[in-house]
Design an enzyme around this catalytic site. Structure first.
Site, mmCIF file in Angstrom:
data_model
loop_
_atom_site.group_PDB
_atom_site.id
_atom_site.type_symbol
_atom_site.label_atom_id
_atom_site.label_comp_id
_atom_site.label_asym_id
_atom_site.label_seq_id
_atom_site.Cartn_x
_atom_site.Cartn_y
_atom_site.Cartn_z
ATOM 1 N N ALA A 167 0.830 -1.219 0.000
ATOM 2 C CA ALA A 167 0.000 0.000 0.000
ATOM 3 C C ALA A 167 0.857 1.259 0.000
ATOM 4 O O ALA A 167 0.343 2.363 -0.147
ATOM 5 C CB ALA A 167 -0.925 -0.004 1.214
ATOM 6 N N GLY A 191 -16.408 -14.386 -3.520
ATOM 7 C CA GLY A 191 -15.546 -14.427 -2.336
ATOM 8 C C GLY A 191 -14.128 -14.006 -2.670
ATOM 9 O O GLY A 191 -13.880 -12.857 -3.045
ATOM 10 N N GLU A 231 -25.171 -17.379 4.639
ATOM 11 C CA GLU A 231 -25.604 -16.055 5.091
ATOM 12 C C GLU A 231 -26.280 -16.201 6.452
ATOM 13 O O GLU A 231 -26.669 -17.299 6.848
ATOM 14 C CB GLU A 231 -26.614 -15.468 4.096
ATOM 15 C CG GLU A 231 -26.062 -15.277 2.700
ATOM 16 C CD GLU A 231 -24.926 -14.282 2.644
ATOM 17 O OE1 GLU A 231 -25.045 -13.171 3.179
ATOM 18 O OE2 GLU A 231 -23.872 -14.632 2.088
ATOM 19 N N ASP A 276 -28.952 -14.861 -2.918
ATOM 20 C CA ASP A 276 -27.541 -14.455 -2.887
ATOM 21 C C ASP A 276 -26.930 -14.564 -4.294
ATOM 22 O O ASP A 276 -26.258 -13.642 -4.755
ATOM 23 C CB ASP A 276 -26.787 -15.356 -1.890
ATOM 24 C CG ASP A 276 -25.313 -15.043 -1.833
ATOM 25 O OD1 ASP A 276 -24.941 -14.026 -1.223
ATOM 26 O OD2 ASP A 276 -24.527 -15.804 -2.425
ATOM 27 N N LYS A 287 -25.461 -11.544 -6.950
ATOM 28 C CA LYS A 287 -24.140 -11.609 -7.594
ATOM 29 C C LYS A 287 -24.255 -11.542 -9.118
ATOM 30 O O LYS A 287 -23.452 -10.873 -9.758
ATOM 31 C CB LYS A 287 -23.423 -12.887 -7.154
ATOM 32 C CG LYS A 287 -23.046 -12.830 -5.666
ATOM 33 C CD LYS A 287 -22.599 -14.174 -5.171
ATOM 34 C CE LYS A 287 -22.210 -14.146 -3.713
ATOM 35 N NZ LYS A 287 -22.066 -15.488 -3.146
ATOM 36 N N GLY A 308 -16.480 -17.927 2.770
ATOM 37 C CA GLY A 308 -15.592 -18.253 3.891
ATOM 38 C C GLY A 308 -14.855 -17.022 4.369
ATOM 39 O O GLY A 308 -14.655 -16.066 3.621
HETATM 40 N N1 HSE Z 1 -23.349 -17.154 1.527
HETATM 41 C C1 HSE Z 1 -22.479 -16.842 0.452
HETATM 42 C C2 HSE Z 1 -22.134 -18.127 -0.290
HETATM 43 C C3 HSE Z 1 -21.257 -16.175 0.989
HETATM 44 O O1 HSE Z 1 -22.379 -19.197 0.265
HETATM 45 O O2 HSE Z 1 -21.648 -18.067 -1.403
HETATM 46 C C4 HSE Z 1 -20.365 -15.567 -0.023
HETATM 47 O O3 HSE Z 1 -20.999 -14.569 -0.739
#
Ligand code: HSE
Length: 411
Positions: A31, A129, A185, A196, A200, A298
């Site tokens: 950084a 993630g 979640e 979810d 995304k 995770g």
């Molecule tokens: N609950 C989400 C999943 C966490 O299982 O993909 C990551 O966005």
């Protein structure tokens, strides 16, 4: 030294603190500045941590501290995350987040506010993630006309499906294990019902095609109706069942966006993405197909992406990054029932299996029949030819049997 604040000390927030502290020296080099966690906002108490003195309960302390230049919002949920993020951006602080719900609902507005205040709103951790996928789409693939993005976008459901298929584990047990491992979640409904993954694919579609896609416009179906009978028939057909988020540009400049479980051919790379792993496949006119693969959920994989965004924000305190998109016009997302698909159907005959078979052929045309071990005498499973979803589902109502399962095929 640059002061940062972390809002939320749940699974991801505690991972962000852990990575920032553990890798402080290396991060400072990257950084070009030492990064100091000045505050951690959480209503709960966390006694006994080495950094317990950093906890605060009042958001205004962060907002009113001019030394805090970058804020990590890892609280999740829409409220108060939206209000806090907006206030931080308006106060000239960059915000980084893993909060896909907020980005999917309010991304266009928050990106505009960031631009007006010459700060950054970064959200690499909101999709996939720990997989670097948003930056590559926005930056490395920017020369392309991207026309399709699809993938396995939810680690929890992929973990559950893999356990059910490979180990014969029942749904509740597999879900409990995913929760224990910190994948799910707070409310697992968002995972298992597809919300979810929907958030995304909205973010991916917005970034790839340049216009905001709202979750309410996306046909979303989760995995709760999938049974071991369906996975056995899928196996017979040379497929596995995966929860797939998909966004495609259509010829008229509109966009088809869906989330549903689908039969995926074992010949496809997506079929071999198991456990908590996610994969995002992107198609561009120059590059062809690109696949991003890695841990999609995770504590530490997600923290890895959040901390990378913190470093990026610290390195660009007075310049803007490239992530942005526009508002979409009404009707931008097409009606999913117009799409042409093939459908797997599992049905229980009202009277006899042969009568059901005859009726199914009359309704759908030539069928591909499937089998499984222990198949009941009155059960019929088949795959239809291509037709519009609207047609297929209306024909299903005319079958002389009870439909026990209906899953689309990924073409
Ligand atoms: N609950 C989400 C999943 C966490 O299982 O993909 C990551 O966005």
């Amino acid at each position: 030294m640059i002061d940062v604040a972390i809002m939320g000390h749940g699974v991801v927030g505690s991972g962000v603190a852990e990575v920032l502290i553990k890798n402080a020296e290396h991060i400072a080099k990257k950084a070009k500045n030492e990064i100091n966690i000045k505050y951690i906002l959480d209503l709960r108490d966390f006694p006994g941590l080495s950094y317990s003195e950093k906890f605060i309960k009042d958001f205004n302390i962060i907002l009113n501290d001019p030394d805090v230049r970058v804020v990590a919002e890892v609280m999740g949920g829409l409220h108060p995350a939206y209000e806090f993020t907006k206030s931080c951006l308006e106060a000239g602080k960059s915000v980084v987040t893993s909060n896909k719900e907020l980005v999917a609902q309010k991304g266009d507005e928050l990106l505009r506010i960031a631009e007006e205040n010459n700060v950054n709103y970064l959200f690499e951790a909101s999709v996939g993630g720990g997989i670097p996928v948003l930056r590559p789409i926005a930056q490395c693939l920017t020369a392309n006309d991207l026309y399709e993005v699809q993938g396995i976008l939810n680690g929890t459901t992929n973990y559950i499906m893999t356990k059910m298929v490979n180990e014969g584990v029942a749904f509740p047990e597999a879900l409990a294990e995913a929760q224990r491992l910190g994948y799910a979640e707070k409310d697992p409904t968002a995972d298992v019902e597809g919300h979810d993954a929907c958030r995304k694919i909205c973010i991916l579609a917005a970034l790839a095609f340049g216009k905001h896609v709202y979750p309410k416009d996306v046909y979303t179906e989760g995995i709760t109706k999938i049974t071991s009978a369906d996975t056995a028939y899928a196996d017979f057909a040379g497929c596995v069942i995966k929860l797939i988020g998909r966004a495609r540009l259509t010829e008229n400049g509109k966009c088809s966006v869906t989330v549903y479980p689908a039969f995926v051919s074992k010949k496809s790379q997506l079929a071999h993405v198991d456990d908590v792993f996610n994969a995002v496949a992107v198609r561009g006119d120059a590059v062809g197909d690109v696949l991003f693969y890695g841990r999609g959920a995770g504590k530490l994989p997600t923290a890895s992406a959040v901390v990378a965004d913190i470093i990026d924000a610290v390195k660009h305190l007075s310049s803007r990054k490239y992530l942005s998109w526009d508002k979409a016009e009404e009707g931008y997302v097409t009606d999913h029932t117009e799409a042409t698909v093939r459908l797997y159907v599992r049905a229980k005959a009202d009277k006899c299996r042969d009568c059901l078979k005859a009726k199914a052929e009359e309704l759908f045309g030539e069928l591909q029949y499937l089998g499984r071990n222990g198949e009941p005498d009155d059960e019929l499973a088949f795959i239809t030819p291509f037709a519009s979803e609207k047609t297929l589902f209306s024909q299903l109502e005319k079958l002389n049997g009870t439909v026990l399962g209906a899953v689309r095929l990924l073409d």
